[in-house]
Design a protein around this motif. Structure first.
Motif, PDB file in Angstrom:
ATOM      1  N   PHE A   1       7.592  45.662  23.325  1.00 58.87           N
ATOM      2  CA  PHE A   1       7.297  44.498  22.495  1.00 58.87           C
ATOM      3  C   PHE A   1       8.041  44.658  21.178  1.00 58.87           C
ATOM      4  N   VAL A   2       8.836  43.655  20.848  1.00 59.19           N
ATOM      5  CA  VAL A   2       9.709  43.724  19.679  1.00 59.19           C
ATOM      6  C   VAL A   2       9.654  42.387  18.955  1.00 59.19           C
ATOM      7  N   ASP A   3       9.709  42.441  17.633  1.00 56.46           N
ATOM      8  CA  ASP A   3       9.861  41.205  16.865  1.00 56.46           C
ATOM      9  C   ASP A   3      11.046  41.368  15.923  1.00 56.46           C
ATOM     10  N   ALA A   4      11.440  40.278  15.294  1.00 54.82           N
ATOM     11  CA  ALA A   4      12.595  40.330  14.397  1.00 54.82           C
ATOM     12  C   ALA A   4      12.542  39.179  13.400  1.00 54.82           C
ATOM     13  N   LEU A   5      13.158  39.428  12.264  1.00 54.17           N
ATOM     14  CA  LEU A   5      13.445  38.357  11.318  1.00 54.17           C
ATOM     15  C   LEU A   5      14.938  38.122  11.359  1.00 54.17           C
ATOM     16  N   VAL A   6      15.322  36.859  11.363  1.00 54.78           N
ATOM     17  CA  VAL A   6      16.729  36.484  11.285  1.00 54.78           C
ATOM     18  C   VAL A   6      16.938  35.948   9.880  1.00 54.78           C
ATOM     19  N   MET A   7      17.847  36.584   9.168  1.00 56.91           N
ATOM     20  CA  MET A   7      18.054  36.287   7.749  1.00 56.91           C
ATOM     21  C   MET A   7      19.432  35.669   7.516  1.00 56.91           C
ATOM     22  N   ALA A   8      19.505  34.744   6.575  1.00 56.69           N
ATOM     23  CA  ALA A   8      20.779  34.233   6.057  1.00 56.69           C
ATOM     24  C   ALA A   8      20.727  34.542   4.573  1.00 56.69           C
ATOM     25  N   GLY A   9      21.490  35.545   4.179  1.00 56.37           N
ATOM     26  CA  GLY A   9      21.353  36.028   2.809  1.00 56.37           C
ATOM     27  C   GLY A   9      19.964  36.610   2.643  1.00 56.37           C
ATOM     28  N   ASP A  10      19.227  36.135   1.650  1.00 53.27           N
ATOM     29  CA  ASP A  10      17.867  36.639   1.426  1.00 53.27           C
ATOM     30  C   ASP A  10      16.797  35.685   1.962  1.00 53.27           C
TER      31      ASP A  10
ATOM     32  N   LEU B   1      21.964  43.361  14.039  1.00 51.50           N
ATOM     33  CA  LEU B   1      23.195  42.639  14.341  1.00 51.50           C
ATOM     34  C   LEU B   1      23.474  41.643  13.228  1.00 51.50           C
ATOM     35  N   GLY B   2      24.757  41.383  12.987  1.00 52.20           N
ATOM     36  CA  GLY B   2      25.109  40.406  11.972  1.00 52.20           C
ATOM     37  C   GLY B   2      26.469  39.802  12.217  1.00 52.20           C
ATOM     38  N   LEU B   3      26.690  38.674  11.581  1.00 51.21           N
ATOM     39  CA  LEU B   3      27.979  38.004  11.609  1.00 51.21           C
ATOM     40  C   LEU B   3      28.089  37.073  10.409  1.00 51.21           C
ATOM     41  N   ARG B   4      29.321  36.745  10.072  1.00 51.96           N
ATOM     42  CA  ARG B   4      29.590  35.759   9.029  1.00 51.96           C
ATOM     43  C   ARG B   4      29.655  34.408   9.733  1.00 51.96           C
ATOM     44  N   LEU B   5      28.806  33.456   9.348  1.00 50.70           N
ATOM     45  CA  LEU B   5      28.734  32.171  10.041  1.00 50.70           C
ATOM     46  C   LEU B   5      30.035  31.387   9.890  1.00 50.70           C
ATOM     47  N   ARG B   6      30.611  31.053  11.061  1.00 58.03           N
ATOM     48  CA  ARG B   6      31.820  30.240  11.130  1.00 58.03           C
ATOM     49  C   ARG B   6      31.509  28.983  11.940  1.00 58.03           C
ATOM     50  N   GLU B   7      32.463  28.093  12.057  1.00 62.44           N
ATOM     51  CA  GLU B   7      32.252  26.852  12.807  1.00 62.44           C
ATOM     52  C   GLU B   7      31.833  27.123  14.249  1.00 62.44           C
ATOM     53  N   ALA B   8      32.354  28.190  14.851  1.00 64.35           N
ATOM     54  CA  ALA B   8      32.014  28.522  16.244  1.00 64.35           C
ATOM     55  C   ALA B   8      30.528  28.851  16.420  1.00 64.35           C
ATOM     56  N   HIS B   9      29.826  29.137  15.338  1.00 67.73           N
ATOM     57  CA  HIS B   9      28.403  29.499  15.391  1.00 67.73           C
ATOM     58  C   HIS B   9      27.497  28.322  15.045  1.00 67.73           C
ATOM     59  N   CYS B  10      28.086  27.189  14.668  1.00 71.46           N
ATOM     60  CA  CYS B  10      27.312  26.086  14.105  1.00 71.46           C
ATOM     61  C   CYS B  10      27.223  24.877  15.034  1.00 71.46           C
ATOM     62  N   ASN B  11      26.195  24.079  14.789  1.00 73.37           N
ATOM     63  CA  ASN B  11      26.033  22.827  15.515  1.00 73.37           C
ATOM     64  C   ASN B  11      26.856  21.734  14.816  1.00 73.37           C
ATOM     65  N   SER B  12      26.740  20.504  15.289  1.00 71.20           N
ATOM     66  CA  SER B  12      27.535  19.409  14.723  1.00 71.20           C
ATOM     67  C   SER B  12      27.135  19.062  13.291  1.00 71.20           C
ATOM     68  N   ARG B  13      25.983  19.541  12.849  1.00 72.01           N
ATOM     69  CA  ARG B  13      25.536  19.289  11.472  1.00 72.01           C
ATOM     70  C   ARG B  13      25.983  20.387  10.511  1.00 72.01           C
TER      71      ARG B  13
ATOM     72  N   TRP C   1      26.170  35.251   5.570  1.00 68.97           N
ATOM     73  CA  TRP C   1      25.963  36.413   6.431  1.00 68.97           C
ATOM     74  C   TRP C   1      24.632  36.207   7.144  1.00 68.97           C
ATOM     75  N   LEU C   2      24.660  36.171   8.487  1.00 65.14           N
ATOM     76  CA  LEU C   2      23.463  36.024   9.305  1.00 65.14           C
ATOM     77  C   LEU C   2      23.155  37.386   9.903  1.00 65.14           C
ATOM     78  N   GLU C   3      21.913  37.825   9.763  1.00 66.48           N
ATOM     79  CA  GLU C   3      21.541  39.173  10.211  1.00 66.48           C
ATOM     80  C   GLU C   3      20.212  39.153  10.936  1.00 66.48           C
ATOM     81  N   VAL C   4      20.166  39.872  12.069  1.00 64.31           N
ATOM     82  CA  VAL C   4      18.930  40.029  12.842  1.00 64.31           C
ATOM     83  C   VAL C   4      18.377  41.407  12.533  1.00 64.31           C
ATOM     84  N   ARG C   5      17.122  41.442  12.070  1.00 62.77           N
ATOM     85  CA  ARG C   5      16.452  42.693  11.706  1.00 62.77           C
ATOM     86  C   ARG C   5      15.244  42.921  12.616  1.00 62.77           C
ATOM     87  N   PRO C   6      15.435  43.660  13.720  1.00 60.57           N
ATOM     88  CA  PRO C   6      14.343  43.865  14.669  1.00 60.57           C
ATOM     89  C   PRO C   6      13.396  44.997  14.276  1.00 60.57           C
TER      90      PRO C   6
END
Length: 147
Positions: free
Chosen positions: A125-134, A38-50, A109-114
């Motif tokens: 049992f599943v694991d994943a790395l969540v990546m932002a770019g590289d 799964l992936g998405l382009r990070l926008r304000e709706a995905h972010c915290n106040s920081r 680009w935020l991507e989940v690689r399970p």
């Protein structure tokens, strides 16, 4: 530099809609033989106040990708046993754990690689790395129960 609004090659609009993820659209998925990324382009709706990717968004996407990947693996296994075409199985999350190791930034680009570790008939049992770019932003692991 303005980020590319298009997803990377192989990604298409996500096939599974949910009221939880509706505010985060557009979401994209890449269905592979062994996993559903799964992936998405990070926008304000995905972010915290920081201005960083919110941990809850990361957790929900990781849970989604890992659960879909387990369901896909379980469906493929059942199809092989029955000699039929694979149909994804349904699963519920039993446990979910995440370690946040970096932050995803607005526009990345935020991507989940399970990776399915074991697709048992009752538990998976599943694991994943969540990546932002590289960069690794988080690592996740989960246990699922087949429904």
């Amino acid at each position: 530099m303005t980020p590319d609004p298009l997803p990377p090659k192989g990604f298409a609009p996500h096939f599974r809609k949910s009221p939880v993820t509706d505010p985060w659209e557009p979401l994209f998925s890449c269905v592979e033989p062994e996993a559903v990324r799964l992936g998405l382009r990070l926008r304000e709706a995905h972010c915290n106040s920081r201005g960083f990717a919110h941990g809850g968004v990361i957790a929900a996407l990781a849970d989604n990708a890992m659960g879909l990947s387990y369901g896909r693996a379980l469906g493929a296994r059942a199809a092989a046993d029955d000699g039929e075409a694979p149909a994804p199985a349904r699963a519920v999350t039993v446990s979910l754990s995440l370690d946040y190791v970096a932050s995803g930034q607005l526009g990345e680009w935020l991507e989940v690689r399970p990776r399915v570790i074991r697709a048992g008939r009752r538990l998976g049992f599943v694991d994943a790395l969540v990546m932002a770019g590289d960069r690794v932003v988080a690592r996740a692991s989960a246990t699922f129960s087949a429904v």
